[in-house]
Design a protein around this motif. Structure first.
Motif, PDB file in Angstrom:
ATOM      1  N   ALA A   1      -1.382   8.809   2.097  1.00 45.01           N
ATOM      2  CA  ALA A   1      -0.642   9.307   3.253  1.00 45.01           C
ATOM      3  C   ALA A   1      -0.391  10.805   3.141  1.00 45.01           C
ATOM      4  N   VAL A   2      -0.033  11.315   1.965  1.00 45.89           N
ATOM      5  CA  VAL A   2       0.238  12.747   1.826  1.00 45.89           C
ATOM      6  C   VAL A   2      -1.040  13.563   1.837  1.00 45.89           C
ATOM      7  N   SER A   3      -2.199  12.905   1.571  1.00 46.76           N
ATOM      8  CA  SER A   3      -3.490  13.614   1.594  1.00 46.76           C
ATOM      9  C   SER A   3      -4.056  13.678   2.988  1.00 46.76           C
ATOM     10  N   GLY A   4      -3.434  12.992   3.966  1.00 45.94           N
ATOM     11  CA  GLY A   4      -3.923  13.006   5.348  1.00 45.94           C
ATOM     12  C   GLY A   4      -4.936  11.931   5.635  1.00 45.94           C
ATOM     13  N   ASN A   5      -5.181  11.028   4.697  1.00 43.43           N
ATOM     14  CA  ASN A   5      -6.154   9.962   4.891  1.00 43.43           C
ATOM     15  C   ASN A   5      -5.574   8.787   5.664  1.00 43.43           C
ATOM     16  N   ALA A   6      -4.266   8.806   5.895  1.00 43.14           N
ATOM     17  CA  ALA A   6      -3.609   7.743   6.668  1.00 43.14           C
ATOM     18  C   ALA A   6      -2.587   8.409   7.584  1.00 43.14           C
ATOM     19  N   PRO A   7      -2.286   7.804   8.716  1.00 39.95           N
ATOM     20  CA  PRO A   7      -1.342   8.405   9.649  1.00 39.95           C
ATOM     21  C   PRO A   7       0.076   8.336   9.105  1.00 39.95           C
ATOM     22  N   PRO A   8       1.001   9.167   9.675  1.00 44.35           N
ATOM     23  CA  PRO A   8       2.411   9.101   9.246  1.00 44.35           C
ATOM     24  C   PRO A   8       2.991   7.712   9.482  1.00 44.35           C
ATOM     25  N   ASN A   9       3.821   7.294   8.541  1.00 46.04           N
ATOM     26  CA  ASN A   9       4.469   5.982   8.584  1.00 46.04           C
ATOM     27  C   ASN A   9       3.440   4.861   8.717  1.00 46.04           C
ATOM     28  N   ASP A  10       2.355   4.997   7.976  1.00 42.35           N
ATOM     29  CA  ASP A  10       1.324   3.950   7.963  1.00 42.35           C
ATOM     30  C   ASP A  10       1.932   2.672   7.383  1.00 42.35           C
ATOM     31  N   GLY A  11       1.639   1.548   8.009  1.00 42.06           N
ATOM     32  CA  GLY A  11       2.235   0.284   7.600  1.00 42.06           C
ATOM     33  C   GLY A  11       1.937  -0.071   6.168  1.00 42.06           C
ATOM     34  N   ALA A  12       0.691   0.129   5.732  1.00 37.91           N
ATOM     35  CA  ALA A  12       0.332  -0.201   4.351  1.00 37.91           C
ATOM     36  C   ALA A  12       1.071   0.673   3.355  1.00 37.91           C
ATOM     37  N   ALA A  13       1.322   1.944   3.730  1.00 30.96           N
ATOM     38  CA  ALA A  13       2.015   2.853   2.833  1.00 30.96           C
ATOM     39  C   ALA A  13       3.522   2.596   2.810  1.00 30.96           C
ATOM     40  N   LEU A  14       4.048   2.098   3.932  1.00 34.67           N
ATOM     41  CA  LEU A  14       5.492   1.845   3.984  1.00 34.67           C
ATOM     42  C   LEU A  14       5.913   0.600   3.213  1.00 34.67           C
ATOM     43  N   GLU A  15       4.937  -0.322   2.972  1.00 36.38           N
ATOM     44  CA  GLU A  15       5.273  -1.591   2.332  1.00 36.38           C
ATOM     45  C   GLU A  15       5.898  -1.411   0.957  1.00 36.38           C
ATOM     46  N   PRO A  16       5.350  -0.603   0.061  1.00 35.01           N
ATOM     47  CA  PRO A  16       5.990  -0.415  -1.245  1.00 35.01           C
ATOM     48  C   PRO A  16       7.359   0.263  -1.143  1.00 35.01           C
ATOM     49  N   LEU A  17       7.549   1.105  -0.106  1.00 28.18           N
ATOM     50  CA  LEU A  17       8.846   1.747   0.071  1.00 28.18           C
ATOM     51  C   LEU A  17       9.905   0.726   0.469  1.00 28.18           C
ATOM     52  N   ARG A  18       9.528  -0.220   1.349  1.00 32.65           N
ATOM     53  CA  ARG A  18      10.486  -1.247   1.757  1.00 32.65           C
ATOM     54  C   ARG A  18      10.841  -2.149   0.571  1.00 32.65           C
ATOM     55  N   THR A  19       9.857  -2.446  -0.262  1.00 32.89           N
ATOM     56  CA  THR A  19      10.144  -3.258  -1.445  1.00 32.89           C
ATOM     57  C   THR A  19      11.138  -2.554  -2.362  1.00 32.89           C
ATOM     58  N   ALA A  20      10.921  -1.258  -2.576  1.00 30.17           N
ATOM     59  CA  ALA A  20      11.850  -0.487  -3.421  1.00 30.17           C
ATOM     60  C   ALA A  20      13.222  -0.403  -2.792  1.00 30.17           C
ATOM     61  N   GLN A  21      13.273  -0.286  -1.452  1.00 29.94           N
ATOM     62  CA  GLN A  21      14.562  -0.206  -0.764  1.00 29.94           C
ATOM     63  C   GLN A  21      15.382  -1.483  -0.969  1.00 29.94           C
ATOM     64  N   ALA A  22      14.682  -2.611  -0.829  1.00 28.36           N
ATOM     65  CA  ALA A  22      15.372  -3.881  -1.019  1.00 28.36           C
ATOM     66  C   ALA A  22      15.805  -4.065  -2.469  1.00 28.36           C
ATOM     67  N   MET A  23      14.998  -3.621  -3.394  1.00 32.77           N
ATOM     68  CA  MET A  23      15.324  -3.785  -4.820  1.00 32.77           C
ATOM     69  C   MET A  23      16.543  -2.950  -5.210  1.00 32.77           C
ATOM     70  N   LEU A  24      16.632  -1.713  -4.680  1.00 30.07           N
ATOM     71  CA  LEU A  24      17.681  -0.786  -5.098  1.00 30.07           C
ATOM     72  C   LEU A  24      18.878  -0.771  -4.153  1.00 30.07           C
ATOM     73  N   ASP A  25      18.758  -1.530  -3.049  1.00 32.74           N
ATOM     74  CA  ASP A  25      19.781  -1.444  -2.006  1.00 32.74           C
ATOM     75  C   ASP A  25      19.966   0.009  -1.596  1.00 32.74           C
ATOM     76  N   ALA A  26      18.816   0.705  -1.459  1.00 32.62           N
ATOM     77  CA  ALA A  26      18.833   2.122  -1.142  1.00 32.62           C
ATOM     78  C   ALA A  26      19.038   2.335   0.349  1.00 32.62           C
ATOM     79  N   LYS A  27      19.480   3.523   0.713  1.00 33.80           N
ATOM     80  CA  LYS A  27      19.708   3.861   2.113  1.00 33.80           C
ATOM     81  C   LYS A  27      18.431   4.375   2.757  1.00 33.80           C
ATOM     82  N   ASP A  28      17.842   5.420   2.249  1.00 36.30           N
ATOM     83  CA  ASP A  28      16.625   6.027   2.790  1.00 36.30           C
ATOM     84  C   ASP A  28      15.644   6.302   1.666  1.00 36.30           C
ATOM     85  N   LEU A  29      14.356   6.078   1.993  1.00 33.40           N
ATOM     86  CA  LEU A  29      13.268   6.485   1.091  1.00 33.40           C
ATOM     87  C   LEU A  29      12.258   7.253   1.944  1.00 33.40           C
TER      88      LEU A  29
END
Length: 560
Positions: free
Chosen positions: A90-118
């Motif tokens: 995603a940061v290399s420009g090979n995927a669009p912003p907020n690409d679903g495949a790229a957001l999946e690991p972020l959501r997993t981390a959010q749920a694990m840490l009870d984080a607010k924003d990633l």
């Protein structure tokens, strides 16, 4: 050995002379020492509390450093930055912003840490991926943030943010996003995880003392008192100006708490109440500077008032008893010294009285052996010098110049039948060869003493009135006495004595006892003369020419 207590010192003499004042002074000194002891105990316990706070805050700071820089949140962020290809794509420009495949690991981390924003930023600082309640992150550029520059330099960073109105605070963990799974690979972006600051509140609340996390700007970011968050507590690090990310809760309302602290001090005032504090630094790689962990404890917990009062009272009581015992010791010594001095004075008085009695007896005996008035004068002066500071003296006989039938001068026993002025005739002297032979009644001090029949005494006689001389020169006497010799209201003569020193009381007592004896003996001799034949009377009168006492220097005396 008992101490050498000097009773003649001014302070000691004052204390002994003013016993009630001394007790009050001892009480004041004892109270002052009690207060000092109470303050000393409080200070020593304050030192112990400061040392304990320093040890505890260092331990808490080390634990907090591990919990943040080596904790779960920053560990997950590092794992995402190394091992997630979707983020790198995603940061290399090979995927669009907020690409679903790229957001999946972020959501997993959010749920694990009870984080607010990633969110993930590319090398230019643009947000390309974001999960969380906030909707404005994607597309934003945060390249101006100091933490972005520091993270792009390869250092994991922790920074904080405080909402100025709601006092909500968040903690941000920023780590490098690398091109591959090795730590030495190229940094192509930044992974940021925001967690609630309540985590810090929870970590800091688990203590019996107040603990606060202070930002580089000097503001309370988290701590034991949640309502104090955002309040300025310490001076900023290196006079750092407040930044937007930690500016504090300046919403127009007065701060809930007031602090007063001077750098380097071990105490601070919280709403006017004194507290001990200890400070430990936290290195979170914050571009603004070090964070600080502060632990405080009320000063009243060091030594409660009742305990300090008890300590001070105990010390004051002990010191008062000690001072009272010292005063008693001084007083006992003084009483013994006074008793000894009184005993010595009594012994000296008894000895002087004994000597005086012996001298009186000797004078009585020898005066009775005198055959003429001149012998009586010589015996009197010789014996008087043994107990009186005599330096010059004269003895005059009172007589009448003429009688109605033209007979020779009459003695005092014939005064009732005499007509004409009375005069004084010198019948003996001591070291006063120049004394006048005849003095008219009322002439000078001697004549006045005879006329009035009362004693005259002078301390420091006027200059030129009398002089005492020797072969080495002349000087003025310090004491001059003129004493009338009387028996039954009848004047018999006048005794004149000059001294270079003031007579002691014992010498005065001796003189007071001798004068009546001299007058009595003089009366006896004059009565004997009266009963004698006219030829004997003439013989006695012929022998009234004064002669000095033998073996004594004679010096001129000024007119009296």
């Amino acid at each position: 050995m008992s101490p050498d207590i000097r009773l003649d010192r001014p302070l000691t003499a004052w204390l002994l002379a003013n016993r009630s004042h001394s007790l009050w002074l001892a009480a004041l000194i004892a109270l002052a020492l009690g207060g000092l002891a109470s303050g000393l105990v409080n200070r020593l316990r304050g030192n112990d509390l400061s040392a304990a706070l320093s040890a505890q805050v260092d331990t808490r700071a080390a634990a907090l450093q591990v919990a943040t820089l080596s904790g779960q949140s920053i560990g997950v962020a590092r794992l995402l930055g190394l091992a997630e290809p979707a983020l790198k794509s995603a940061v290399s420009g090979n995927a669009p912003p907020n690409d679903g495949a790229a957001l999946e690991p972020l959501r997993t981390a959010q749920a694990m840490l009870d984080a607010k924003d990633l969110f993930v930023m590319n090398a230019s600082g643009d947000v390309v991926l974001h999960v969380g309640p906030s909707t404005f992150f994607t597309g934003k550029n945060f390249a101006f943030r100091p933490y972005f520059e520091r993270t792009m330099a390869g250092k994991a960073t922790i920074y904080a943010e405080l909402d100025p109105v709601s006092r909500q605070h968040g903690l941000f963990f920023a780590v490098p996003l690398r091109a591959d799974a090795t730590k030495s690979s190229t940094i192509i972006g930044v992974v940021v995880i925001e967690v609630s600051g309540d985590l810090l509140d929870h970590l800091l609340a688990n203590t019996v003392k107040r603990v606060f996390l202070i930002s580089p700007q000097g503001l309370i970011f988290a701590g034991s008192e949640r309502s104090w968050v955002g309040s300025p507590m310490l001076p900023p690090v290196a006079n750092l100006a407040l930044s937007d990310s930690a500016a504090g809760a300046d919403n127009g309302d007065p701060p809930p708490v007031r602090f007063s602290y001077q750098p380097g001090e071990r105490t601070l005032l919280i709403n006017g109440e004194r507290h001990y504090l200890a400070i430990a630094p936290l290195d979170w790689q914050d571009p603004a500077g070090d964070w600080r962990l502060v632990m405080t404890a009320k000063a009243t917990t060091v030594a409660p008032f009742a305990q300090r009062l008890t300590t001070g009272a105990a010390v004051a009581l002990m010191m008062f008893l000690l001072l009272w015992l010292v005063l008693r010791l001084f007083g006992s010594r003084q009483e013994r010294a006074q008793a000894l001095a009184a005993q010595q004075v009594a012994v000296a008085e008894l000895a002087a009285a004994s000597e005086a009695k012996a001298l009186l007896a000797d004078i009585i005996l020898k005066s009775q052996e005198a055959l003429t008035l001149q012998d009586l004068a010589r015996v009197f002066f010789d014996l008087l010098r043994q107990g009186y500071p005599l330096h010059q003296g004269t003895l005059y006989l009172a007589e009448r110049t003429t009688a109605p039938n033209g007979t020779p001068p009459l003695h005092p026993d014939q005064a009732d039948q005499a007509i004409g002025p009375t005069r004084l005739r010198l019948i003996g002297h001591y070291a006063a060869a120049a004394a006048p032979e005849l003095i008219a009644m009322g002439e000078g001090l001697l004549g006045e003493c005879a006329q009035q029949g009362r004693a005259l005494a002078f301390d420091q006689p006027p200059e030129g009135f009398w002089r005492i001389g020797s072969g080495l020169g002349e000087t003025h006497p310090r004491r001059l006495d003129l004493l009338p010799l009387q028996r039954q209201q009848r004047l018999l003569g006048v005794l004149e004595l000059a001294s270079l020193e003031w007579p002691e009381p014992s010498a005065r007592a001796l003189l007071d006892g001798l004068v009546p004896l001299l007058a009595m003996q003089l009366e006896v001799m004059l009565n004997t003369t009266q009963r004698a034949s006219p030829l004997a009377v003439k013989a006695t009168e012929a022998t009234t020419a004064p002669t000095p006492a033998p073996d004594h220097p004679t010096t001129p005396a000024l007119s009296r």
